[in-house]
Design a protein around this motif. Structure first.
Motif, PDB file in Angstrom:
ATOM      1  N   ASP A 139      -6.553  -2.332   3.537  1.00  0.00           N
ATOM      2  CA  ASP A 139      -5.591  -3.346   3.078  1.00  0.00           C
ATOM      3  C   ASP A 139      -5.936  -4.743   3.582  1.00  0.00           C
ATOM      4  O   ASP A 139      -5.210  -5.697   3.285  1.00  0.00           O
ATOM      5  CB  ASP A 139      -4.170  -2.988   3.572  1.00  0.00           C
ATOM      6  CG  ASP A 139      -3.745  -1.611   3.114  1.00  0.00           C
ATOM      7  OD1 ASP A 139      -3.853  -1.333   1.909  1.00  0.00           O
ATOM      8  OD2 ASP A 139      -3.321  -0.808   3.965  1.00  0.00           O
ATOM      9  N   ASN A 152      -1.438  -0.554   6.006  1.00  0.00           N
ATOM     10  CA  ASN A 152      -1.548   0.151   7.284  1.00  0.00           C
ATOM     11  C   ASN A 152      -2.985   0.352   7.744  1.00  0.00           C
ATOM     12  O   ASN A 152      -3.202   0.928   8.798  1.00  0.00           O
ATOM     13  CB  ASN A 152      -0.860   1.516   7.222  1.00  0.00           C
ATOM     14  CG  ASN A 152      -1.736   2.551   6.528  1.00  0.00           C
ATOM     15  OD1 ASN A 152      -2.132   2.331   5.384  1.00  0.00           O
ATOM     16  ND2 ASN A 152      -2.060   3.645   7.199  1.00  0.00           N
ATOM     17  N   SER A 153      -3.973  -0.097   6.945  1.00  0.00           N
ATOM     18  CA  SER A 153      -5.353   0.196   7.331  1.00  0.00           C
ATOM     19  C   SER A 153      -6.277  -0.955   6.972  1.00  0.00           C
ATOM     20  O   SER A 153      -5.865  -1.922   6.313  1.00  0.00           O
ATOM     21  CB  SER A 153      -5.836   1.477   6.641  1.00  0.00           C
ATOM     22  OG  SER A 153      -6.245   1.197   5.315  1.00  0.00           O
ATOM     23  N   GLU A 185       0.203  10.249   5.420  1.00  0.00           N
ATOM     24  CA  GLU A 185      -1.161  10.501   4.942  1.00  0.00           C
ATOM     25  C   GLU A 185      -1.878  11.486   5.868  1.00  0.00           C
ATOM     26  O   GLU A 185      -3.103  11.581   5.853  1.00  0.00           O
ATOM     27  CB  GLU A 185      -1.952   9.194   4.829  1.00  0.00           C
ATOM     28  CG  GLU A 185      -2.063   8.428   6.134  1.00  0.00           C
ATOM     29  CD  GLU A 185      -2.803   7.090   5.977  1.00  0.00           C
ATOM     30  OE1 GLU A 185      -3.388   6.831   4.913  1.00  0.00           O
ATOM     31  OE2 GLU A 185      -2.768   6.293   6.941  1.00  0.00           O
ATOM     32  N   ASP A 204       0.856  -1.176   0.000  1.00  0.00           N
ATOM     33  CA  ASP A 204       0.000   0.000   0.000  1.00  0.00           C
ATOM     34  C   ASP A 204       0.902   1.240   0.000  1.00  0.00           C
ATOM     35  O   ASP A 204       2.066   1.157   0.379  1.00  0.00           O
ATOM     36  CB  ASP A 204      -0.880  -0.043   1.268  1.00  0.00           C
ATOM     37  CG  ASP A 204      -1.598   1.258   1.502  1.00  0.00           C
ATOM     38  OD1 ASP A 204      -2.384   1.649   0.623  1.00  0.00           O
ATOM     39  OD2 ASP A 204      -1.353   1.879   2.558  1.00  0.00           O
ATOM     40  N   ASP A 244      -0.298   5.135   0.733  1.00  0.00           N
ATOM     41  CA  ASP A 244      -0.626   6.133   1.771  1.00  0.00           C
ATOM     42  C   ASP A 244      -0.565   5.511   3.165  1.00  0.00           C
ATOM     43  O   ASP A 244      -1.315   4.581   3.473  1.00  0.00           O
ATOM     44  CB  ASP A 244      -2.044   6.678   1.555  1.00  0.00           C
ATOM     45  CG  ASP A 244      -2.184   7.458   0.249  1.00  0.00           C
ATOM     46  OD1 ASP A 244      -1.304   8.274  -0.051  1.00  0.00           O
ATOM     47  OD2 ASP A 244      -3.180   7.228  -0.468  1.00  0.00           O
ATOM     48  N   GLY A 245       0.314   6.006   4.020  1.00  0.00           N
ATOM     49  CA  GLY A 245       0.427   5.495   5.387  1.00  0.00           C
ATOM     50  C   GLY A 245       1.290   4.248   5.502  1.00  0.00           C
ATOM     51  O   GLY A 245       1.548   3.787   6.620  1.00  0.00           O
ATOM     52  N   THR A 246       1.713   3.687   4.364  1.00  0.00           N
ATOM     53  CA  THR A 246       2.587   2.507   4.400  1.00  0.00           C
ATOM     54  C   THR A 246       3.979   2.856   3.866  1.00  0.00           C
ATOM     55  O   THR A 246       4.990   2.472   4.448  1.00  0.00           O
ATOM     56  CB  THR A 246       1.972   1.344   3.591  1.00  0.00           C
ATOM     57  OG1 THR A 246       0.725   0.974   4.187  1.00  0.00           O
ATOM     58  CG2 THR A 246       2.889   0.130   3.570  1.00  0.00           C
TER      59      THR A 246
HETATM   60 CA   LIG Z   1      -3.065   3.178   3.470  1.00  0.00          CA
END
Ligand SMILES: [Ca+2]
Ligand SMILES: [Ca+2]
Lengths: 330, 330
Positions: free
Chosen positions: A257, A253-254, A69, A61, A63-65
């Motif tokens: 995923d 990260n979310s 983000e 992933d 965004d955020g990984t």
């Molecule tokens: Ca993400």
């Protein structure tokens, strides 16, 4: 110059214990061990978990990984900047959501529809633009825009420890892919230089495009029509469409995923599912279950029973972002 | 064992003229020269036409370019075989086109709708099937089905001179992709073993799929819904979606490839557009302008003025298919 036999002797002399740490920005931790253990087992010939190089597919992933983000998806900031720039040509946006909220600076309302709302704004601002014009607008934005709290260019808001994972996997014969809920064409502009991931290994959400001859010149033009939402259950579908082979390692990260990690780790043989947990309020941001952006609720509950690794950004990572001075030499 | 310096001296000693012919199944011809000349110019550092390895993208049509397509598209024969096998469960097919024509053995009528008609039949026979079940059905079919006139397995109806082009390009740092009007999942089953092209480098037409948990097991299931037609103006669009970068070389055999060659060769720098012309009635098939399958009309007229290469299968190729005995050693 050394002769070939003495070079071979030298290589044999370097035992694994003396080799450089492949993940130097990581503290000694269970998450670091799980990644290194997975790579050792899947790449050692004769190991019962050995995987041939062609099947060493790892998906990430974005965004955020791989990059931040917060305080909102970086692509949303790009689109907001496009909306502001194009507003004089669109007086109707003043009374039309989500544009009205963007123009008023109420980003929370503008973003309440998630990836889909962002894609709708993307469609409105990108429609009629050729793929080459679009790429240029992203390049221009990355060169000038700065993150509101760190003042860094957005493509420097990337996670140094994850860059090391990408490099480490590729050095061990893995092919690394991005599978993002964000826009495929947006990410492709910087993924090669920033992550070492070429455009053909980037997947993401997309709007349709059309091929036509404009003034005698072949062009691809973006259309105001959704093509694919690469999020949640869409991620395994996108992976099937694009790669056609089940990955053996997945990083997210979310809860967006969750299905990607589930699909990846449900395959036969050794598999690796990893969540990056944003638990570092001091050096980055702290958010999970209640967050609108990057919500991690089900994943946090189910990861242990599913054998997935959870990375604590606070405890497992020595650094978060690459050193500013290092980046300047790029 | 030789020392490193003497190995280097040996390498320098081997002049280009003494190197093995990279395209041994090709006669000396303008088309062979154009391919070799293109590779030399784009891969020689310091050449004004030099292209960095990451941008050495070459795309290939499949039906009629890498393997045969007569007396009909091979995938159509696979689908007809599926229709016949499933007919007892579908009594309504007896009175419903194109199924009725297939069951009557009237393949010409069944195929009159082109790639789209084939995809519709594919949807009817594949819907509800998991991606893994589908792959297995293709593997089983390839292992047992035989071409009606040559009695070869279909994946041995491939063009030896084109296999050499694929290998030659890859040896020179090119990444080779298939861009087919045929079904992406069908081609992916054999492309790696047959052409050395991994699934993630295969594009084609597709039907939609859905991710769901069935009896506790994550599955991807095919849906009776068109996803993408990768033909004509769809080819540059598919290339954009999948690769995200304009190829520098494109190989096709019909007007369905026209836009792909046009898009590829309209880029800046040296480009290569190539048509395989089926003009060998004795060793393969002879067809172009009037043919329903693999129609080559506009391409044949415009290729010279556009600087595209036309391969005469009859004059330029020493052999068509790989030698049967060679294939047995694979
Ligand atoms: Ca993400
Ligand atoms: Ca063709």
């Amino acid at each position: 110059m050394k002769s070939l036999p003495s070079l071979i002797a030298l290589a044999i002399f370097i035992s694994p214990n003396l080799q450089a740490d492949p993940l130097p920005s990581w503290n000694k931790s269970a998450s670091k061990n799980s990644i290194i253990d997975f790579v050792n087992k899947t790449t050692t010939e004769g190991s019962k978990d050995y995987v041939v190089p062609a099947k060493r597919i790892a998906v990430f992933d974005n965004d955020g990984t791989l990059w931040g983000e917060q305080p909102m998806y970086f692509q949303a900031i790009f689109i907001f900047d496009r909306i502001k720039a194009l507003a004089p040509q669109h007086p109707e946006w003043k009374n039309k959501e989500p544009f009205a909220s963007v123009l008023k600076g109420d980003t929370k309302t503008a973003l309440s529809g998630g990836h889909k709302a962002i894609l709708e704004m993307a469609m409105a601002t990108h429609a009629g633009v050729t793929t080459e014009e679009f790429n240029q607008s992203v390049r221009d934005w990355l060169a000038t825009a700065r993150h509101p709290t760190t003042n860094r260019p957005y493509h420097e808001m990337i996670y140094q420890p994850m860059l090391e994972v990408l490099t480490y996997l590729r050095a061990n014969g893995f092919k690394t892919f991005i599978v993002s809920g964000g826009g495929i064409d947006f990410i492709r502009v910087f993924a090669e230089e920033t992550y070492g991931i070429p455009p053909e290994q980037v997947m993401g959400s997309s709007i349709k495009a059309v091929y036509e001859i404009r003034n005698g010149k072949p062009t691809l033009t973006k259309l105001p029509e959704l093509n694919f939402i690469d999020d949640k259950a869409g991620k395994p579908v996108g992976i099937h469409q694009h790669i056609g082979r089940r990955p053996i390692a997945a990083f997210g990260n979310s809860d967006g995923d969750f299905e990607m990690l589930e699909w990846t780790t449900a395959g036969s043989g050794l598999r690796l599912g990893v969540y990056v947990h944003h638990d570092d309020a001091k050096r980055e941001w702290q958010y999970d279950s209640p967050s609108h952006i990057g919500q991690l609720k089900r994943g946090l509950v189910e990861a242990p029973q599913r054998g997935w690794t959870i990375i604590s950004m606070q405890k497992d990572w020595k650094t978060i972002f690459p050193d500013q001075s290092e980046k300047k030499t790029n």
